[in-house]
Design an enzyme around this catalytic site. Structure first.
Site, PDB file in Angstrom:
ATOM      1  N   SER A 133      25.412  -2.256  10.059  1.00  0.00           N
ATOM      2  CA  SER A 133      24.583  -3.452   9.893  1.00  0.00           C
ATOM      3  C   SER A 133      24.565  -4.280  11.165  1.00  0.00           C
ATOM      4  O   SER A 133      23.547  -4.878  11.516  1.00  0.00           O
ATOM      5  CB  SER A 133      25.066  -4.289   8.713  1.00  0.00           C
ATOM      6  OG  SER A 133      26.423  -4.640   8.852  1.00  0.00           O
ATOM      7  N   GLU A 134      25.707  -4.317  11.906  1.00  0.00           N
ATOM      8  CA  GLU A 134      25.739  -4.961  13.221  1.00  0.00           C
ATOM      9  C   GLU A 134      26.707  -4.258  14.159  1.00  0.00           C
ATOM     10  O   GLU A 134      27.720  -3.693  13.727  1.00  0.00           O
ATOM     11  CB  GLU A 134      26.140  -6.435  13.114  1.00  0.00           C
ATOM     12  CG  GLU A 134      25.020  -7.382  12.719  1.00  0.00           C
ATOM     13  CD  GLU A 134      25.053  -7.737  11.252  1.00  0.00           C
ATOM     14  OE1 GLU A 134      24.085  -8.331  10.764  1.00  0.00           O
ATOM     15  OE2 GLU A 134      26.041  -7.390  10.586  1.00  0.00           O
ATOM     16  N   THR A 135      26.359  -4.323  15.432  1.00  0.00           N
ATOM     17  CA  THR A 135      27.204  -3.882  16.537  1.00  0.00           C
ATOM     18  C   THR A 135      27.237  -5.023  17.543  1.00  0.00           C
ATOM     19  O   THR A 135      26.200  -5.639  17.813  1.00  0.00           O
ATOM     20  CB  THR A 135      26.649  -2.614  17.201  1.00  0.00           C
ATOM     21  OG1 THR A 135      26.648  -1.551  16.236  1.00  0.00           O
ATOM     22  CG2 THR A 135      27.472  -2.202  18.410  1.00  0.00           C
TER      23      THR A 135
END
Length: 280
Positions: free
Chosen positions: A50-52
């Protein structure tokens, strides 16, 4: 021009959980100052989390580090679980261990993060947009989530960067029984929340988050920060509470919210799952 490949310290962490595989995963790349935006975006798309996040040297006084936050599709100015996960990685890979407070720089400004034992908490940023949701958008959400009017207690924008809107439902069962039509709410970021009337492992609220990209997020710091601002300002939550999120996905995320004077802190545990280097 794409930067020359080199090895960089890397962690994949689980946020809002004291046990691996129960919260929301985050990939963190250190020493990213010489990476260009295209490479960051490509790597975030490749991880498909979902996020990096990418940690860089700060560009303003008082900040300890700077973070850039990417979903597989876009860059975000702020997000909650990437804030806590990035701080955890920064501390564990050489950040100032003796500090009880860390200052993170991101596109919405400087974010204060407190350390309290094994828990990290960020100071909820001000809402960029609050108040009523346009009737047409609200109807789209209600139809897409298959909610009847009597199931909804209140609605509001709770946007602190990503663009969240929120619906307060009557009960935990109403929240968990929602089966979203992601095509119907495409492009919208919607959170739903309800109080837990029964005692469920010391949980006060149940939360779910439906992203603009068409999936349910396991545990969402930015949404919970926005919800806290909304619920507390309207006397719909106590000054200290615990929210559960991820139940519908088989996760056990726990978000701890507390109000101190005018400040609202949103926190939880972070666990390192993978540690090594990445070639970028």
């Amino acid at each position: 021009m794409i930067a020359k490949t080199k090895t960089r310290k890397f962690q994949q962490v689980d946020v809002f959980s004291s046990q691996s595989l129960s919260g929301n995963p985050l990939a963190v790349v250190m020493d990213a100052d010489d990476l260009d935006t295209a490479t960051m975006a490509k790597f975030a798309n490749w991880t498909n989390l979902s996020e990096t996040t990418f940690l860089l040297k700060p560009t303003v006084p008082n900040a300890d580090y700077r973070v850039r936050i990417f979903t597989p599709q876009q860059e975000l100015p702020f997000a909650g679980h990437p804030t806590l996960g990035s701080c955890h990685a920064w501390l564990s890979l050489g950040g100032k261990q003796g500090r009880t407070e860390v200052i993170q720089q991101c596109d919405v400004g400087l974010i204060r993060i407190k350390r309290d034992g094994d828990t990290l908490s960020f100071l909820a940023p001000n809402l960029l947009k609050a108040g009523p949701i346009d009737n047409e958008i609200l109807k789209q959400i209600m139809d897409g989530l298959k909610l009847s009017p009597e199931m909804v207690v209140a609605t509001s924008w709770v946007d602190n960067g990503p663009g969240w809107m929120a619906l307060l439902l009557r009960s935990r069962d109403d929240v968990l029984n929602v089966h979203p039509d992601f095509r119907a709410i495409s492009g919208l970021r919607v959170g739903i929340v309800a109080p837990c009337s029964e005692d469920i492992a010391n949980v006060d609220f149940e939360v779910r988050a439906f992203t603009a990209a068409g999936f349910e997020d396991p545990v969402t710091g930015s949404l919970n920060a926005g919800l806290a601002k909304w619920l507390l300002s309207n006397n719909k939550a106590p000054s200290s509470y615990v929210a559960a999120q991820g139940t519908a996905l088989g996760r056990a995320g726990r978000i701890h919210v507390r109000q101190e004077a005018d400040d609202i802190w949103v926190g939880g545990n972070v666990t390192t799952c993978i540690e090594g280097v990445v070639a970028l």
